[in-house]
Design a protein around this motif. Structure first.
Motif, short mmCIF file in Angstrom:
data_model
loop_
_atom_site.label_atom_id
_atom_site.label_comp_id
_atom_site.label_asym_id
_atom_site.label_seq_id
_atom_site.Cartn_x
_atom_site.Cartn_y
_atom_site.Cartn_z
N SER A 1 7.69 7.05 -5.60
CA SER A 1 7.68 7.34 -4.56
C SER A 1 8.95 8.13 -4.06
O SER A 1 10.04 7.97 -4.62
N PHE A 2 8.91 9.05 -2.91
CA PHE A 2 9.95 10.26 -2.64
C PHE A 2 10.10 10.13 -1.20
O PHE A 2 9.19 10.12 -0.62
N SER B 1 0.89 -1.21 0.17
CA SER B 1 0.08 0.00 0.04
C SER B 1 0.84 1.23 0.00
O SER B 1 2.18 1.07 0.14
N PRO B 2 0.31 2.38 -0.40
CA PRO B 2 1.16 3.55 -0.36
C PRO B 2 1.57 3.70 1.11
O PRO B 2 2.73 4.31 1.48
N ALA B 3 0.83 3.47 2.32
CA ALA B 3 1.42 3.67 3.51
C ALA B 3 2.41 2.56 3.99
O ALA B 3 3.44 2.99 4.76
N ASP B 4 2.41 1.37 3.26
CA ASP B 4 3.61 0.34 3.39
C ASP B 4 4.87 0.95 2.96
O ASP B 4 5.85 1.04 3.64
N ILE B 5 4.82 1.71 1.87
CA ILE B 5 5.94 2.31 0.93
C ILE B 5 6.60 3.31 2.00
O ILE B 5 7.69 3.75 2.09
N ALA B 6 5.49 4.15 2.47
CA ALA B 6 5.69 5.50 3.46
C ALA B 6 6.56 4.75 4.40
O ALA B 6 7.68 5.52 5.08
N GLY B 7 5.98 3.73 5.16
CA GLY B 7 6.94 3.36 6.26
C GLY B 7 8.18 2.89 6.15
O GLY B 7 8.96 2.94 6.87
N LEU B 8 8.36 2.07 4.89
CA LEU B 8 9.78 1.51 4.46
C LEU B 8 10.45 2.97 4.39
O LEU B 8 11.93 3.04 4.66
N LEU B 9 10.13 3.99 3.49
CA LEU B 9 10.81 5.15 3.31
C LEU B 9 11.06 5.86 4.64
O LEU B 9 12.37 6.39 4.95
N ALA B 10 10.15 5.63 5.60
CA ALA B 10 10.59 6.48 6.76
C ALA B 10 11.73 5.73 7.50
O ALA B 10 12.65 6.44 8.16
N LEU B 11 11.97 4.38 7.36
CA LEU B 11 12.98 3.62 7.87
C LEU B 11 14.30 4.09 7.26
O LEU B 11 15.16 4.36 8.07
N LEU C 1 7.47 12.37 2.98
CA LEU C 1 7.64 11.36 2.19
C LEU C 1 6.06 11.23 1.26
O LEU C 1 5.31 11.60 1.66
N VAL C 2 6.52 10.81 0.18
CA VAL C 2 5.17 10.73 -0.82
C VAL C 2 5.31 9.45 -1.48
O VAL C 2 6.42 9.02 -1.89
N SER C 3 4.31 8.70 -1.65
CA SER C 3 4.18 7.39 -2.39
C SER C 3 2.82 7.39 -3.14
O SER C 3 1.55 7.59 -2.54
N ALA C 4 2.87 7.33 -4.33
CA ALA C 4 1.70 7.52 -5.29
C ALA C 4 1.95 6.18 -6.14
O ALA C 4 2.75 5.88 -6.72
N LEU C 5 0.56 5.44 -6.16
CA LEU C 5 0.46 4.32 -6.91
C LEU C 5 -0.90 4.32 -7.69
O LEU C 5 -1.74 4.95 -7.39
N ALA C 6 -0.71 3.66 -8.98
CA ALA C 6 -1.93 3.67 -9.84
C ALA C 6 -2.03 2.12 -10.44
O ALA C 6 -0.81 1.61 -10.84
N ASN C 7 -3.07 1.33 -10.30
CA ASN C 7 -3.26 0.27 -11.20
C ASN C 7 -4.61 0.24 -12.01
O ASN C 7 -5.68 0.88 -11.74
N ASN C 8 -4.44 -0.13 -13.15
CA ASN C 8 -5.44 -0.53 -14.00
C ASN C 8 -5.33 -1.65 -14.83
O ASN C 8 -4.67 -1.75 -15.79
N PRO C 9 -6.18 -2.68 -14.47
CA PRO C 9 -5.74 -4.06 -15.16
C PRO C 9 -6.63 -4.05 -16.63
O PRO C 9 -6.08 -4.92 -17.49
N ALA C 10 -7.33 -2.88 -16.92
CA ALA C 10 -7.78 -2.97 -18.35
C ALA C 10 -7.12 -2.08 -19.27
O ALA C 10 -7.32 -2.09 -20.83
#
Length: 396
Positions: free
Chosen positions: A348-349, A294-304, A360-369
């Motif tokens: 992610s930044f 999740s964006p929050a997961d990535i933010a946690g990693l970046l914070a680490l 911290l910034v994490s942005a994600l986009a998914n589009n299966p179509a």
């Protein structure tokens, strides 16, 4: 230059013969049409900043934005023209977030300001939802290397053979087999140009036990989504129609059984047997065979990494800023890792402003179509970071 953008001059009138030869008129017209489609009609030159005797940075106002170009001059004619950034006038963080939310498919975003008492969330959109993250996963590999170096278990100067060739992105797939590489070189290639062969070599060297531990230590909400941490070869191989039976068994298994299946798959998931056409027909298995966070997961990693990271790790993260130079230069520190494939885009930044704020910034986009509009996504992130950086400094 303005006359060219407005259709009042031809390329041959203002560019050097060498430029006209290298960039055909039809190609230049396509670039200009793309600028107008995104930013409206060009209106006026608003700033010219000399860089040296033969080059300058030029800001031109379009209907919707100011576009920055770098130009080169030779004997009174333009010898080079590069688009180096844009900024949207009258923009705001709310407008950027609204435009981000309007992207096709699912989007997730988190923006946090780091303070002495913890992370303050400024923006959260689907921040806890699970997304496919493509090469953003390489941050987890970097985090384990960082931990091992700080613990004295490894050194940046350790030499490893380039033993796990994968497909591009990257360059080392064309290098000699088992070429000696330092740990720092492999990590730098993995982050700065998303080199897949460097990444898979590091994954094989680190091992799944250590990778699983760093996923958990980072605070990932659903660590099983990243355990085992797949190599780029394994993801490609599992997406292949020919490996559908193996994929079905893999998806039905628990973490331990998945790890065993990967080990037992042998050459079925190695480069020589991979069919790269799985990436040419649009999004493929992006909800099942991927790296997930999740964006929050990535933010946690970046914070680490921001809190504990080794200076070399911080230096590696800032090599490729991910956004145009004119936007990146507004930051004292800009660490970045992105990832993309059909149907997936992530940026992610970890940021340090010139006035001392940290974000911290994490942005994600998914589009299966359908594929993601990658240039448009980058523009949105540049706009977002501009809002966090504050008003641009006044320059002559």
């Amino acid at each position: 230059m303005l006359a060219l953008l407005q259709g009042k001059a031809k390329a041959a009138d203002i560019f050097s013969p060498a430029f006209v030869t290298a960039v055909p008129e039809a190609q230049l017209a396509q670039v200009i049409a793309g600028l107008k489609a995104q930013h409206g009609e060009p209106q006026a030159v608003v700033a010219v900043r000399s860089m040296d005797a033969r080059s300058a940075s030029v800001d031109i106002r379009f209907d919707k934005a100011i576009v920055t170009f770098t130009i080169g001059m030779l004997e009174g004619r333009l010898s080079g023209l590069f688009i180096t950034g844009t900024r949207t006038e009258g923009d705001s963080l709310d407008k950027v977030v609204a435009d981000f939310a309007a992207l096709p498919g699912r989007t997730g975003l988190i923006v946090q300001k780091l303070t002495d008492t913890g992370a303050q969330t400024l923006v959260a959109r689907n921040a806890e939802e699970r997304f496919a993250i493509a090469s953003v996963f390489k941050l987890y590999v970097l985090a384990e290397i960082d931990r091992a170096v700080r613990a004295g278990e490894r050194q940046w100067s350790d030499v490893l053979p380039l033993a796990q060739k994968s497909h591009p992105s990257g360059i080392t797939q064309d290098w000699p087999d088992n070429a000696p590489m330092t740990l720092q070189t492999l990590a730098t290639l993995m982050i700065s140009i998303s080199d897949n062969s460097a990444t898979d070599t590091l994954i094989a060297t680190i091992g799944q036990k250590r990778l699983a531990a760093i996923v958990r230590a980072s605070g990932h909400e659903r660590p099983s989504d990243m355990i085992p941490l797949l190599s780029t070869q394994a993801v490609t191989g599992l997406k292949m129609p020919a490996n559908a039976p193996l994929r079905d068994r893999f998806l039905a298994a628990d973490d331990a059984a998945q790890t065993r299946l990967l080990a037992e798959a042998g050459d079925a998931l190695r480069l020589k047997n991979l069919d790269l056409s799985v990436y040419t027909g649009g999004p493929n298995q992006i909800d099942t065979v991927e790296w997930f966070a999740s964006p929050a997961d990535i933010a946690g990693l970046l914070a680490l990494l921001e809190r504990e990271g080794d200076p070399v790790t911080r230096a590696i993260l800032k090599i490729n800023p991910g956004i145009p130079p004119v936007n990146a230069q507004r930051w004292a520190y800009l660490g970045y890792k992105g990832g993309s494939e059909p149907g997936i885009m992530g940026m992610s930044f970890v940021l340090g402003s010139k006035t001392g704020e940290r974000y911290l910034v994490s942005a994600l986009a998914n589009n299966p179509a359908a594929d993601i509009d990658q240039p448009g996504f980058v523009t949105l992130m540049a706009r977002l970071l501009d809002q966090l950086a504050g008003p641009p400094a006044t320059r002559p």
